[in-house]
Enzyme design. Structure first.
Site, PDB file in Angstrom:
ATOM      1  N   GLU A  14      46.221  -3.802 115.930  1.00 10.63           N
ATOM      2  CA  GLU A  14      47.293  -4.013 116.917  1.00 10.63           C
ATOM      3  C   GLU A  14      46.945  -5.092 117.943  1.00 10.63           C
ATOM      4  OE1 GLU A  14      47.403   0.501 115.954  1.00 10.63           O
ATOM      5  OE2 GLU A  14      45.963  -1.169 115.935  1.00 10.63           O
ATOM      6  N   ALA A  25      21.401   3.411  72.187  1.00  8.41           N
ATOM      7  CA  ALA A  25      20.384   4.465  72.251  1.00  8.41           C
ATOM      8  C   ALA A  25      19.101   3.962  72.898  1.00  8.41           C
ATOM      9  CB  ALA A  25      20.095   4.991  70.852  1.00  8.41           C
ATOM     10  N   THR A  63      19.698   4.686  86.649  1.00 12.06           N
ATOM     11  CA  THR A  63      20.241   3.321  86.620  1.00 12.06           C
ATOM     12  C   THR A  63      19.358   2.373  87.411  1.00 12.06           C
ATOM     13  OG1 THR A  63      22.495   4.158  86.377  1.00 12.06           O
ATOM     14  CG2 THR A  63      22.249   1.903  87.200  1.00 12.06           C
ATOM     15  N   ASP A  76      17.839  -0.655  85.168  1.00  8.52           N
ATOM     16  CA  ASP A  76      18.466  -1.971  85.337  1.00  8.52           C
ATOM     17  C   ASP A  76      17.837  -2.826  86.434  1.00  8.52           C
ATOM     18  OD1 ASP A  76      20.161  -1.087  83.381  1.00  8.52           O
ATOM     19  OD2 ASP A  76      21.882  -0.749  84.710  1.00  8.52           O
ATOM     20  N   LEU A 124      23.053  -5.023  93.124  1.00  8.48           N
ATOM     21  CA  LEU A 124      24.252  -4.326  93.594  1.00  8.48           C
ATOM     22  C   LEU A 124      24.993  -5.039  94.715  1.00  8.48           C
ATOM     23  CD1 LEU A 124      23.109  -0.571  93.555  1.00  8.48           C
ATOM     24  CD2 LEU A 124      24.289  -1.857  91.761  1.00  8.48           C
ATOM     25  N   GLU A 153      28.759   3.386  90.420  1.00 13.12           N
ATOM     26  CA  GLU A 153      28.545   2.653  89.183  1.00 13.12           C
ATOM     27  C   GLU A 153      27.570   3.373  88.244  1.00 13.12           C
ATOM     28  OE1 GLU A 153      28.070  -1.536  89.324  1.00 13.12           O
ATOM     29  OE2 GLU A 153      29.300  -1.794  91.103  1.00 13.12           O
ATOM     30  N   GLY A 163      24.534   6.127  86.768  1.00 10.80           N
ATOM     31  CA  GLY A 163      24.847   6.332  85.377  1.00 10.80           C
ATOM     32  C   GLY A 163      25.546   7.624  85.020  1.00 10.80           C
ATOM     33  N   LEU A 192      24.865  11.033  87.044  1.00 12.81           N
ATOM     34  CA  LEU A 192      25.494  11.047  88.365  1.00 12.81           C
ATOM     35  C   LEU A 192      27.009  11.155  88.229  1.00 12.81           C
ATOM     36  CD1 LEU A 192      25.367  10.820  91.432  1.00 12.81           C
ATOM     37  CD2 LEU A 192      25.304   8.317  91.175  1.00 12.81           C
TER      38      LEU A 192
END
Length: 385
Positions: free
Chosen positions: A74, A186, A218, A222, A226, A316, A318, A321
């Protein structure tokens, strides 16, 4: 006889057809909602509000909640409008605040600016407001209409509303899978199942959330960063990792990039003390939360994040989770990217076991949107209440 000939025969001037007031209000509120979305992901713990000030059918001021939550929408719009705000109509996607915080109440600012009317999408359930902003305006003799584009505003403010009402942020679960729902082979290979166009959309979705959430598996597999890349964002989402034992690599890409984006780690009471010290020294923020059956309680995780001010979480993975959040009924939206490939039963599923024995036990979502993204397909699903 036509309307024009009838009016002429009666000595009346033909009247120009005008849109109903509600339709006109809806059009301006849709513009305010679009503006408000610009603040999503960088104004937490405040809601991402949009405001449009209209006078004689033209926009004279516009604004949205700025990074860090200040200034509010505002005062931004009023500053843009200047003296033209007097006698104008203000369209706001959420009830103007009525309490003194780091800045004066927005309801008072609208009164002082001399606006003639205020239209809002919905009331603010925050106990510090909760109808108080509308009351200030009405007490000053300013007509207030609310409920315009309410459904759209509830969706846009879902994270804020969830934090106020349920004590937790909203959760968008992102999945990038093969046709048969696998996120990796796999052996764990996952880069890349979907193509560059899908990944770019994924980064845009990261930017619209306060935080990106992953599990320990993850993080170990990886070693991700992020962060939002190639989008020109000024404020990076918080990176959040859930790891009961805090058995994560340190240093890692996450710790090496703390100067770019905050890193929060949620762990259990039995986390390794040297690891706690190492991450604290690296600049990470640590949260101890309750656990059960060898893992952290997902409700306790989200409650801690809500207490810390987060309103919108982009998970994201894995698979473990994702399953824990789904099983606890904590997923509000699904962002699913599907590639035209099949990996087979030996691949790793996007969502781990949910112990669903009957279809009626499965969580259902409404399809909200879908489109092609390069060679892949993006579908957006919303929780079915």
């Amino acid at each position: 006889m036509t309307l024009r000939s009838l009016s002429l025969n009666c000595g009346l001037r033909p009247q120009r057809m005008v849109k109903p007031a509600r339709e006109t209000d809806l059009r301006w509120m849709e513009l305010a909602l679009n503006l408000g979305r610009r603040g999503q992901g960088n104004c937490w713990p405040n809601p991402a509000v949009g405001c449009v000030i209209v006078k004689e059918g033209a926009v004279v001021g516009r604004g949205w909640t700025q990074a860090g939550g200040r200034p509010h929408a505002e005062p931004m719009a009023l500053a843009h409008a200047g003296d033209a705000a007097r006698g104008a109509t203000a369209y706001v996607t959420l009830e103007p605040c009525a309490h003194h915080g780091q800045t004066p109440p927005c309801a008072d600012a609208l009164v002082e600016a001399g606006v003639a009317r205020v239209v809002t999408a919905l009331e603010d359930p925050d106990p510090r407001v909760n109808g108080g902003g509308h009351a200030v305006l009405r007490a000053a003799g300013i007509p207030v209409d609310t409920g315009v584009a309410r459904k759209e505003a509830v969706r846009d403010h879902q994270g804020f509303l969830s934090r106020i009402r349920q004590g937790r942020p909203m959760v968008t679960l992102k999945l990038a899978t093969s046709l048969d729902g696998k996120i990796a082979t796999a052996s764990g290979e996952s880069q890349w199942i979907t193509g560059p166009a899908a990944r770019r959309v994924g980064h845009a979705l990261r930017a619209r959330h306060d935080a990106v959430l992953i599990g320990a598996g993850t993080a170990r597999a990886d070693d991700p960063t992020l962060t939002v890349r190639d989008m020109g964002v000024r404020t990076q989402p918080v990176r959040v990792v859930v790891s009961r034992a805090l058995d994560l690599p340190c240093p890692s890409n996450l710790t090496r990039s703390i100067s770019e984006a905050q890193l929060w780690l949620l762990h259990g009471a039995d986390a390794d003390t040297p690891q706690l010290n190492a991450f604290a020294q690296a600049g990470a923020r640590l949260f101890e939360v309750n656990g059960a059956n060898g893992s952290l309680d997902p409700r306790a995780v989200l409650s801690a994040l809500g207490d810390a001010g987060l309103t919108r979480i982009y998970c994201e993975g894995g698979g473990a989770l994702a399953a824990s959040l789904m099983e606890a009924d904590l997923v509000d939206e699904l962002a699913v990217f599907t590639a035209g490939m099949a990996i087979g039963a030996e691949g790793r599923p996007g969502i781990a076991a949910l112990n669903v024995s009957e279809l009626q036990e499965a969580k259902r979502f409404h399809l909200h949107a879908h489109r092609e993204v390069g060679p892949d397909v993006y579908t957006h699903w919303i929780r079915q209440l």
